[in-house]
Design an enzyme around this catalytic site. Structure first.
Site, PDB file in Angstrom:
ATOM      1  N   LYS A 150     -21.944  25.138  42.316  1.00  0.00           N
ATOM      2  CA  LYS A 150     -21.834  24.064  43.299  1.00  0.00           C
ATOM      3  C   LYS A 150     -22.206  22.760  42.602  1.00  0.00           C
ATOM      4  O   LYS A 150     -23.296  22.634  42.043  1.00  0.00           O
ATOM      5  CB  LYS A 150     -22.742  24.325  44.501  1.00  0.00           C
ATOM      6  CG  LYS A 150     -22.198  25.400  45.429  1.00  0.00           C
ATOM      7  CD  LYS A 150     -22.993  25.478  46.709  1.00  0.00           C
ATOM      8  CE  LYS A 150     -22.337  26.409  47.715  1.00  0.00           C
ATOM      9  NZ  LYS A 150     -21.073  25.881  48.276  1.00  0.00           N
ATOM     10  N   ASP A 180     -17.337  24.174  42.822  1.00  0.00           N
ATOM     11  CA  ASP A 180     -17.118  23.819  44.225  1.00  0.00           C
ATOM     12  C   ASP A 180     -17.797  22.482  44.484  1.00  0.00           C
ATOM     13  O   ASP A 180     -19.021  22.372  44.404  1.00  0.00           O
ATOM     14  CB  ASP A 180     -17.709  24.899  45.127  1.00  0.00           C
ATOM     15  CG  ASP A 180     -17.479  24.628  46.615  1.00  0.00           C
ATOM     16  OD1 ASP A 180     -16.839  23.612  46.939  1.00  0.00           O
ATOM     17  OD2 ASP A 180     -17.934  25.440  47.438  1.00  0.00           O
ATOM     18  N   GLU A 206     -12.989  23.880  44.081  1.00  0.00           N
ATOM     19  CA  GLU A 206     -12.831  23.910  45.526  1.00  0.00           C
ATOM     20  C   GLU A 206     -13.097  22.527  46.108  1.00  0.00           C
ATOM     21  O   GLU A 206     -14.076  21.868  45.749  1.00  0.00           O
ATOM     22  CB  GLU A 206     -13.803  24.918  46.149  1.00  0.00           C
ATOM     23  CG  GLU A 206     -13.536  26.357  45.752  1.00  0.00           C
ATOM     24  CD  GLU A 206     -14.515  27.323  46.406  1.00  0.00           C
ATOM     25  OE1 GLU A 206     -14.973  27.034  47.537  1.00  0.00           O
ATOM     26  OE2 GLU A 206     -14.827  28.351  45.777  1.00  0.00           O
ATOM     27  N   ASP A 231     -10.787  24.432  50.890  1.00  0.00           N
ATOM     28  CA  ASP A 231     -11.816  25.170  51.598  1.00  0.00           C
ATOM     29  C   ASP A 231     -12.065  24.532  52.965  1.00  0.00           C
ATOM     30  O   ASP A 231     -11.503  24.948  53.976  1.00  0.00           O
ATOM     31  CB  ASP A 231     -13.092  25.176  50.747  1.00  0.00           C
ATOM     32  CG  ASP A 231     -14.223  25.971  51.369  1.00  0.00           C
ATOM     33  OD1 ASP A 231     -14.071  26.462  52.493  1.00  0.00           O
ATOM     34  OD2 ASP A 231     -15.280  26.098  50.722  1.00  0.00           O
ATOM     35  N   LYS A 258     -12.620  31.720  54.739  1.00  0.00           N
ATOM     36  CA  LYS A 258     -13.910  32.067  55.336  1.00  0.00           C
ATOM     37  C   LYS A 258     -13.600  32.449  56.780  1.00  0.00           C
ATOM     38  O   LYS A 258     -13.433  31.574  57.640  1.00  0.00           O
ATOM     39  CB  LYS A 258     -14.872  30.891  55.288  1.00  0.00           C
ATOM     40  CG  LYS A 258     -15.302  30.497  53.881  1.00  0.00           C
ATOM     41  CD  LYS A 258     -16.300  29.353  53.939  1.00  0.00           C
ATOM     42  CE  LYS A 258     -16.926  29.158  52.562  1.00  0.00           C
ATOM     43  NZ  LYS A 258     -16.648  27.844  52.003  1.00  0.00           N
TER      44      LYS A 258
END
Length: 352
Positions: A150, A180, A206, A231, A258
């Site tokens: 991240k 991400d 992402e 995302d 998700k």
């Protein structure tokens, strides 16, 4: 007659969970269970995995909607939850669990027989560069061959330095690196940052910029030297027509599914069908669910015979998670048929 109830629950992190949107002290979630009133001890259970601050479900009348849904089921009536992804996710899981014998197997397959596995990536949460480096090395020592970082929450040059250090020690044949950004890059600086990342053999990034900027995201997808995966861009889009419109306009390399955020399992299936018709790849990611939600996502993912690493959690983020049959061996998630579920007493609310 089918009955339903729900229960709120607060998951407590066992570390300081930092994202580009700030720190997460805890995670509030909800469970829904369904049962036949003649056999109340046997029930199907699902997680209505609300993600505050991110989910389009984060609205003042969330619990009121959950209460109304359970009340409708208890009276044999219909309730429209088409605009509530996490509630769809929970109800679909509970009903499938109930239909499959209340064994916590909403998607039975060879995986739930203990015969298969799902490869997953190792997630490196934000922290100091020293913390992130140690977390990455720990994942690699544990056997992960795909690591996701991240980024976007600290100095970009320092993040590049960290990624460069990891890449120098572990080449692309040994380690796949995903990043991400959670929409942290500004549109006018994103392409330059993507070019700088590309020299490090990054598999994909992402959501480099915030959702809702279709023209800017389309430009990036067309010109980026790194594959872009959408995302947050999927959140709040609930019909196949809307899905087609967005994917056709932006045309990313990948989408990240998700289920609790993109329409439940039915909505995620619509996303897959739309993406595959356009040559767009995909993988599945969990979204801080407890083991009840993670179990359903893992089973659904395994049933599709996926071939690339998925973004499933490990269930180890929370101090008060539930024991489940999911097991992690290096970077392979398996289903241990010898283990049993331990679901504590929850405070169930049964609407009249």
């Amino acid at each position: 007659m089918l009955k339903a109830a729900y229960s709120p629950y607060r998951l407590e992190f066992n570390f300081q969970a930092l994202t580009s949107r700030g720190a997460l002290p805890h995670k509030d979630t909800y469970y829904i269970k369904v049962w036949d009133e003649s056999i109340p001890e046997r029930f199907g259970i699902g997680e209505c995995a609300l993600f505050k601050g991110l989910s389009s479900d984060d609205r003042p009348n969330y619990e009121e909607t959950l209460n109304r849904l359970c009340g409708s089921i208890n009276h044999g009536e219909q309730c429209d939850i088409s605009q509530w992804s996490s509630i769809r996710f929970g109800l679909e899981t509970a009903l499938l669990d109930f239909e499959n014998g209340c064994r916590r197997q909403p998607f039975p397959s060879e995986f739930t027989e203990g015969k298969g596995c799902v490869d997953i990536n190792g997630l490196v949460w934000m922290g100091t560069l020293e913390q992130m480096k140690e977390r990455a090395e720990q994942k690699i020592r544990e056997g992960f061959r795909c690591i996701k970082f991240k980024i976007g929450g600290t100095d970009f040059n320092k993040e590049l330095q960290l990624l460069d250090t990891i890449r120098l020690q572990h080449g692309p044949d040994e380690l796949e690196i995903r990043v991400d950004a959670n929409g942290a890059f500004k549109p006018d600086e994103a392409l330059e940052k993507l070019k700088r990342l590309s020299v490090l053999d990054i598999h994909s990034i992402e959501q480099p910029i915030a959702a809702g900027q279709w023209e800017a995201m389309s430009f990036l997808c067309e010109n980026s030297p790194i594959a872009i995966a959408l995302d947050e861009e999927l959140i709040g889009i609930n019909t196949p027509e809307e899905m087609h419109k967005m994917l056709f306009y932006i045309h990313p390399a990948y989408i990240i599914l998700k289920p609790a955020l993109c329409g439940g399992f039915s909505g995620a299936t619509d996303w897959i069908n739309n993406a595959e018709s356009k040559g767009i790849g995909w993988w599945v990611t969990s979204a801080l669910e407890s083991n009840i939600g993670l179990n359903a996502i893992a089973q659904w993912t395994a049933a599709m015979n996926v071939k690339i690493p998925q973004g499933l959690g490990t269930g180890a983020l929370f101090t008060n998670n539930f024991d489940s049959q999911l097991t992690l061996e290096a970077d392979k998630m398996t289903f241990n048929t010898a283990k049993t579920w331990e679901i504590p007493q929850l405070q169930w609310i049964i609407p009249e």
